[in-house]
Design an enzyme around this catalytic site. Structure first.
Site, short mmCIF file in Angstrom:
data_model
loop_
_atom_site.label_atom_id
_atom_site.label_comp_id
_atom_site.label_asym_id
_atom_site.label_seq_id
_atom_site.Cartn_x
_atom_site.Cartn_y
_atom_site.Cartn_z
N ASP A 178 38.81 43.43 47.11
CA ASP A 178 39.23 42.12 47.62
C ASP A 178 38.07 41.21 47.22
O ASP A 178 37.01 41.26 47.84
CB ASP A 178 39.40 42.17 49.14
CG ASP A 178 39.88 40.83 49.67
OD1 ASP A 178 39.52 39.80 49.07
OD2 ASP A 178 40.62 40.81 50.67
N HIS A 179 38.26 40.44 46.16
CA HIS A 179 37.08 39.77 45.59
C HIS A 179 36.47 38.76 46.56
O HIS A 179 35.32 38.37 46.39
CB HIS A 179 37.38 39.15 44.22
CG HIS A 179 38.30 37.97 44.28
ND1 HIS A 179 39.65 38.10 44.39
CD2 HIS A 179 38.04 36.65 44.26
CE1 HIS A 179 40.20 36.90 44.43
NE2 HIS A 179 39.25 36.01 44.35
N HIS A 241 42.90 38.54 51.88
CA HIS A 241 41.67 37.76 52.02
C HIS A 241 41.50 37.19 53.42
O HIS A 241 40.45 37.31 54.04
CB HIS A 241 41.67 36.60 51.01
CG HIS A 241 42.02 37.01 49.61
ND1 HIS A 241 41.48 38.11 49.01
CD2 HIS A 241 42.87 36.47 48.71
CE1 HIS A 241 41.97 38.23 47.78
NE2 HIS A 241 42.83 37.24 47.58
#
Ligand code: NAD
Length: 494
Positions: A178-179, A241
């Protein structure tokens, strides 16, 4: 001790957008910093019949914007090998196994393998299964697999995907990217909370009025139209996110700052989220889809989007956390496309002082809303500005004793920002270190999907009135009403 890491990367989808835009530049930065030196190799795979020479040119092109020393680029690219490979063809894994063994011996890679699945998730199961059946995993080193979002479409499909992966890999070998968790200021949430007694003392329902999380995008659906139309803002941004950010904001202090202890606290936080009953969805969640202006098309007129699409390009919601710390504090979230600007911010809105002793000459104490002092607001600016802001009340300069809001401001300086690793570089480094702290664990994924599924199901069963917001705004007016009903308002307004 040398900081060099030793591993063979196998990138499935090596000709793709993610590989070229993010992975190759990130690997190069790790190389420049000495984390990768002699003992690494990369196999890029995809269906196209590229040669190694052509692959090296692609690597060099993907690094062009870094203006690096050409000799270093050539040296770096020489560690890359291209293997034409259809992930559905068992025979191709035999070739892959041979090449992997050869490179392992050539570069002294000690059986350390990192498999990056930079492909559509419907291939993850096939790849994992073949890696096992063709015995590409090693027994003498580590085996780690990195996967991209989306992790499923709902809880059921996420579970199916997870079952496929766990038939080959243990949970501690799976790194779900999950950047957002690789972003400097998202990682900073824990530093702010647990590194400062003033904040942790106030981080509860006695002092906090509400919390607002905004992930705002200025662009429309662009080139991801087909994927996006099957997903929408709720699935694309909230399930992963935003739920991760909420869990970092709401979790209790971990015993130690370790992957395991943080996961335990995040899961507790997610489990404490109040589950909505279907009939409660419309009062707590707002969906939107953008209209047209003179300059831009409406969502339904975008390329590859169906003219009667009911996909949400905007979502706002109110989440409640039912535990001692947070009972009664709404967490408002919103995200969407074609909004006023591109930014991510978190606003922690504190309760206003109960009594205003300063304005007594002008207004009666306590019985007039305007006589109340402003709330303190701690803003965590995640991007593009990275830093914090604290809104306080101070004395207005001059005669008398009126108060005025002032801001304490901290922004990372441009040098720190440019020196700070990008999310993908940081996360790849974590994988090399075997540190999954900043990755999503299965139990977190499962709780997030279960929460989101209720909302999605209600939406699927009720037809919306779309389009309902103007490009350049902050979404439909119903997103403002959501807060106004509770006597609150968004801190950021366009
Ligand atoms: P892409 O379409 O650009 O690349 C897909 C790759 O898979 C290509 O290399 C293609 O050749 C290869 N491929 C397709 N079918 C194949 C087959 N049968 N056998 C072998 N190779 C095959 O996609 P992308 O944008 O690079 O995205 C990859 C993954 O990363 C997706 O899961 C996507 O959701 C995710 N992701 C991408 C981004 C991004 O910025 N591009 C961001 C977040 C998540």
């Amino acid at each position: 001790m040398s900081k060099e890491k030793i591993a063979l990367f196998t990138i499935f989808g090596g000709t793709g957008d993610l590989a070229q835009r993010k992975l190759y530049p990130s690997l190069f930065k790790l190389y420049q910093k000495g984390y990768l030196r002699e003992h690494f190799a990369v196999i890029g795979t995809a269906r196209r019949p590229w040669t190694d020479e052509h692959y090296h040119e692609v690597i060099a092109t993907s690094l062009a914007s870094l203006n690096a020393d050409p000799a270093a680029v050539t040296q770096f690219a020489s560690h890359f090998y291209y293997q034409s490979h259809d992930v559905t063809d068992a025979q191709h894994y035999v070739t892959l196994k041979k090449l992997s063994a050869k490179l392992d011996a050539q570069y002294g890679l000690q059986g350390n393998r990192i498999f990056y699945l930079a492909m559509a998730p419907n291939f993850f199961g096939t790849i994992a299964q073949h890696l096992r059946s063709e015995q590409i995993l090693t027994t003498n080193g580590f085996n780690r697999v990195i996967i991209e979002k989306p992790f499923g479409h709902d809880f059921a499909s996420a579970k199916e995907l997870n079952d496929q992966l766990t038939a080959t890999f243990n949970e501690n070998q799976i790194y779900r990217i999950d950047h957002y968790l690789g972003k400097e200021m998202i990682q900073n949430i824990s530093a702010i909370r647990f590194g400062n007694s003033i904040w942790e003392a106030l981080w509860n329902n006695r002092y906090i009025s509400n919390v607002q999380v905004t992930l705002s995008e200025k662009l429309g659906v662009e080139e991801r139209a087909v994927y996006y139309d099957n997903s929408g803002a709720l699935r694309d941004m909230v399930q992963n996110h935003i739920m991760q950010i909420i869990s970092l904001l709401t979790m209790d202090q971990p015993v130690e700052f370790t992957e395991h202890d943080i996961d335990v606290e995040k899961v507790k936080a997610l489990r404490s989220l109040r589950t909505l009953k279907p009939e409660e969805v419309p009062a707590n969640f707002v969906r939107g889809q953008y209209a047209a202006t003179d300059q831009v098309k409406d969502y339904r007129s975008e390329d590859k989007i169906s003219p009667d699409s009911n996909t949400d390009t905007f979502v706002a919601g109110k989440l409640m956390v039912d535990n001692y710390r947070w009972s009664g504090v709404p967490f408002y979230i919103r995200t969407g496309k074609r909004l006023a600007d591109k930014f991510t911010r978190i606003d922690i809105v504190f309760k206003r002082p109960i009594v205003n002793i300063f304005n007594h000459e002008d207004v009666q104490k306590n019985d007039d809303e305007n006589s109340r002092l402003n709330a303190n607001v701690l803003t965590i600016n995640v991007e593009p500005t990275e830093g914090f802001e604290l809104r306080m009340n101070a004395k207005h300069v001059g005669q008398g004793f009126a108060t005025t809001p002032v801001k304490l401001n901290f922004a990372l300086d441009s040098q720190s920002v440019s020196d700070s690793p990008e999310a993908y570089e940081r996360l790849l480094h974590d994988v090399l270190n075997g540190d999954a702290t900043n990755f999503t664990h299965w139990d977190e994924v499962a709780y997030s999907w279960k929460f989101v599924d209720t909302i999605q199901k209600y939406w699927d069963e009720h037809t919306p009135t779309f389009p309902n917001y103007q490009p350049g705004s902050m979404g439909p007016t119903a997103a403002d009403d959501l807060l106004q009903r509770d006597g609150h308002e968004w801190i950021y307004k366009s």
